[in-house]
Design a protein around this motif. Structure first.
Motif, PDB file in Angstrom:
ATOM      1  N   GLY A 160       0.830  -1.199   0.000  1.00  0.00           N
ATOM      2  CA  GLY A 160       0.000   0.000   0.000  1.00  0.00           C
ATOM      3  C   GLY A 160       0.858   1.240   0.000  1.00  0.00           C
ATOM      4  N   GLY A 161       0.375   2.264   0.672  1.00  0.00           N
ATOM      5  CA  GLY A 161       1.152   3.498   0.701  1.00  0.00           C
ATOM      6  C   GLY A 161       0.463   4.587   1.494  1.00  0.00           C
ATOM      7  N   ILE A 162       1.163   5.683   1.637  1.00  0.00           N
ATOM      8  CA  ILE A 162       0.633   6.881   2.278  1.00  0.00           C
ATOM      9  C   ILE A 162       0.567   7.957   1.206  1.00  0.00           C
ATOM     10  CG2 ILE A 162       0.917   8.583   4.114  1.00  0.00           C
ATOM     11  CD1 ILE A 162       2.665   6.557   5.596  1.00  0.00           C
ATOM     12  N   LEU A 163      -0.634   8.364   0.863  1.00  0.00           N
ATOM     13  CA  LEU A 163      -0.837   9.369  -0.167  1.00  0.00           C
ATOM     14  C   LEU A 163      -0.868  10.742   0.492  1.00  0.00           C
ATOM     15  CD1 LEU A 163      -1.318   9.560  -3.238  1.00  0.00           C
ATOM     16  CD2 LEU A 163      -3.764   9.561  -2.753  1.00  0.00           C
ATOM     17  N   LEU A 164      -0.033  11.654  -0.002  1.00  0.00           N
ATOM     18  CA  LEU A 164       0.070  12.996   0.551  1.00  0.00           C
ATOM     19  C   LEU A 164      -0.630  13.982  -0.374  1.00  0.00           C
ATOM     20  CD1 LEU A 164       3.898  12.959   1.416  1.00  0.00           C
ATOM     21  CD2 LEU A 164       1.987  12.049   2.776  1.00  0.00           C
ATOM     22  N   GLY A 165      -1.332  14.943   0.228  1.00  0.00           N
ATOM     23  CA  GLY A 165      -2.025  15.957  -0.556  1.00  0.00           C
ATOM     24  C   GLY A 165      -1.725  17.349  -0.033  1.00  0.00           C
ATOM     25  N   SER A 166      -1.645  18.312  -0.947  1.00  0.00           N
ATOM     26  CA  SER A 166      -1.354  19.699  -0.566  1.00  0.00           C
ATOM     27  C   SER A 166      -2.213  20.654  -1.377  1.00  0.00           C
ATOM     28  CB  SER A 166       0.122  20.025  -0.786  1.00  0.00           C
ATOM     29  OG  SER A 166       0.375  21.402  -0.549  1.00  0.00           O
ATOM     30  N   GLN A 167      -2.528  21.801  -0.776  1.00  0.00           N
ATOM     31  CA  GLN A 167      -3.255  22.847  -1.477  1.00  0.00           C
ATOM     32  C   GLN A 167      -2.352  23.656  -2.401  1.00  0.00           C
ATOM     33  OE1 GLN A 167      -5.213  25.206   1.506  1.00  0.00           O
ATOM     34  NE2 GLN A 167      -6.580  23.568   2.151  1.00  0.00           N
ATOM     35  N   HIS A 168      -1.049  23.498  -2.259  1.00  0.00           N
ATOM     36  CA  HIS A 168      -0.091  24.261  -3.062  1.00  0.00           C
ATOM     37  C   HIS A 168       0.315  23.441  -4.298  1.00  0.00           C
ATOM     38  CE1 HIS A 168       0.223  27.094   0.239  1.00  0.00           C
ATOM     39  NE2 HIS A 168       0.344  26.067   1.051  1.00  0.00           N
ATOM     40  N   PRO A 169       0.095  23.958  -5.502  1.00  0.00           N
ATOM     41  CA  PRO A 169       0.368  23.184  -6.724  1.00  0.00           C
ATOM     42  C   PRO A 169       1.806  22.694  -6.842  1.00  0.00           C
ATOM     43  CG  PRO A 169      -0.928  25.129  -7.227  1.00  0.00           C
ATOM     44  CD  PRO A 169      -0.497  25.275  -5.799  1.00  0.00           C
ATOM     45  N   GLY A 170       2.774  23.453  -6.328  1.00  0.00           N
ATOM     46  CA  GLY A 170       4.169  23.068  -6.484  1.00  0.00           C
ATOM     47  C   GLY A 170       4.724  22.208  -5.377  1.00  0.00           C
ATOM     48  N   ARG A 171       3.939  21.946  -4.327  1.00  0.00           N
ATOM     49  CA  ARG A 171       4.468  21.219  -3.164  1.00  0.00           C
ATOM     50  C   ARG A 171       4.953  19.823  -3.563  1.00  0.00           C
ATOM     51  NH1 ARG A 171       3.539  20.586   2.526  1.00  0.00           N
ATOM     52  NH2 ARG A 171       5.289  19.278   3.185  1.00  0.00           N
ATOM     53  N   TYR A 172       4.134  19.103  -4.297  1.00  0.00           N
ATOM     54  CA  TYR A 172       4.509  17.750  -4.738  1.00  0.00           C
ATOM     55  C   TYR A 172       4.535  17.683  -6.269  1.00  0.00           C
ATOM     56  CZ  TYR A 172       3.184  16.812   0.108  1.00  0.00           C
ATOM     57  OH  TYR A 172       3.078  16.835   1.474  1.00  0.00           O
ATOM     58  N   ALA A 173       5.058  18.726  -6.900  1.00  0.00           N
ATOM     59  CA  ALA A 173       5.141  18.745  -8.356  1.00  0.00           C
ATOM     60  C   ALA A 173       6.039  17.620  -8.856  1.00  0.00           C
ATOM     61  CB  ALA A 173       5.675  20.094  -8.832  1.00  0.00           C
ATOM     62  N   GLU A 174       5.895  17.307 -10.133  1.00  0.00           N
ATOM     63  CA  GLU A 174       6.626  16.168 -10.707  1.00  0.00           C
ATOM     64  C   GLU A 174       8.132  16.333 -10.572  1.00  0.00           C
ATOM     65  OE1 GLU A 174       6.710  13.593 -14.891  1.00  0.00           O
ATOM     66  OE2 GLU A 174       5.346  15.291 -14.626  1.00  0.00           O
ATOM     67  N   ASP A 175       8.617  17.586 -10.618  1.00  0.00           N
ATOM     68  CA  ASP A 175      10.057  17.831 -10.526  1.00  0.00           C
ATOM     69  C   ASP A 175      10.494  18.172  -9.106  1.00  0.00           C
ATOM     70  OD1 ASP A 175       8.814  20.246 -10.318  1.00  0.00           O
ATOM     71  OD2 ASP A 175      10.084  21.306 -11.755  1.00  0.00           O
ATOM     72  N   ALA A 176       9.624  17.908  -8.117  1.00  0.00           N
ATOM     73  CA  ALA A 176       9.956  18.280  -6.741  1.00  0.00           C
ATOM     74  C   ALA A 176      10.989  17.336  -6.123  1.00  0.00           C
ATOM     75  CB  ALA A 176       8.690  18.293  -5.880  1.00  0.00           C
ATOM     76  N   GLY A 177      11.162  16.168  -6.684  1.00  0.00           N
ATOM     77  CA  GLY A 177      12.117  15.215  -6.125  1.00  0.00           C
ATOM     78  C   GLY A 177      11.455  14.331  -5.080  1.00  0.00           C
ATOM     79  N   ALA A 178      11.894  13.082  -5.011  1.00  0.00           N
ATOM     80  CA  ALA A 178      11.249  12.128  -4.113  1.00  0.00           C
ATOM     81  C   ALA A 178      12.244  11.390  -3.230  1.00  0.00           C
ATOM     82  CB  ALA A 178      10.434  11.123  -4.939  1.00  0.00           C
ATOM     83  N   ASP A 179      13.491  11.866  -3.149  1.00  0.00           N
ATOM     84  CA  ASP A 179      14.506  11.157  -2.361  1.00  0.00           C
ATOM     85  C   ASP A 179      14.111  11.064  -0.886  1.00  0.00           C
ATOM     86  OD1 ASP A 179      15.990  10.829  -4.617  1.00  0.00           O
ATOM     87  OD2 ASP A 179      17.358  12.491  -4.224  1.00  0.00           O
TER      88      ASP A 179
END
Length: 227
Positions: free
Chosen positions: A188-207
């Motif tokens: 499974g997983g933990i899905l994170l959500g934010s009101q800010h469009p750039g918080r989890y943007a595709e280029d935000a990095g996932a390290d």
């Protein structure tokens, strides 16, 4: 006004010569008297010396801004590293799955400023009823083609799935990321959500999310392992 090609070439030659001989104008007083820089606005430079000083001041401002940004990023990374270390230490001390999960949720909210999160799994978990089991179609929509083995940012969710996962808060969320939990006893997983469009943007990095995923997966696997 357009500059003729030959005039443009001559300008390039003059520019190149002055770069190679930066002190050329130092002894050319007669030439300095004839050089002028036009006013481009109130407070603009009207002499070569003033213009050079202005350029240097502007460059210093840019350098200070870059240094400030680098220092800010370093301080932020140090703070995130400390929160990650605290999470690892606390997870080593959790006695059961409920305490483990509560520790993770608390740390994500307080240390990593996660606004909204949803716990999802492929199948019901009797020991972890906080996880919402999703059918195959919804689970694949969350993954959006990403493997469950790596954290993912820049996810897109339909309005219906947002409502299912986050309730009324889902309508105001603009960016999503997934912390994968692919252990021996939990998929499974933990899905994170934010009101800010750039918080989890595709280029935000996932390290950082990958590091959290490894810690949480190991802690949950430990408490879910039958004695």
């Amino acid at each position: 006004m357009t500059i003729a090609p030959e005039t443009d070439d001559q300008a390039d030659q003059v520019r190149a010569y002055l770069r190679q001989h930066p002190r050329f104008l130092w002894d050319q007083e007669d030439l300095l008297h004839t050089l002028t820089l036009p006013h481009v606005g109130r407070g603009s430079a009207s002499s070569l010396l003033e213009r050079q000083a202005q350029v240097l001041r502007e460059e210093n401002i840019r350098l200070r801004q870059r240094i400030t940004a680098l220092l800010g990023a370093a301080q932020q990374n140090a703070a995130l590293g400390l929160h990650l270390s605290d999470l690892a230490t606390e997870l080593l001390q959790t006695p059961d799955c409920t305490t483990t999960l509560n520790t993770v949720i608390s740390r994500l909210r307080e240390g990593f400023q996660v606004e909204e999160m949803a716990l999802i799994t492929r199948a019901p978990m009797a020991d972890l009823p906080q996880f919402l089991p999703l059918d195959q179609a919804d689970f694949q929509e969350v993954l959006n083609g990403f493997p469950l083995l790596r954290a993912a940012t820049g996810l897109t969710l339909s309005p219906a799935l947002r409502s299912t996962l986050f309730g009324a808060a889902g309508a105001g969320l603009e960016s999503f990321a997934l912390i994968p939990l692919a252990g021996q006893h939990l998929q499974g997983g933990i899905l994170l959500g934010s009101q800010h469009p750039g918080r989890y943007a595709e280029d935000a990095g996932a390290d950082l999310l990958d590091q959290i995923a490894r810690l949480v997966t190991a802690a949950l696997d430990r408490c879910l392992t039958p004695c």
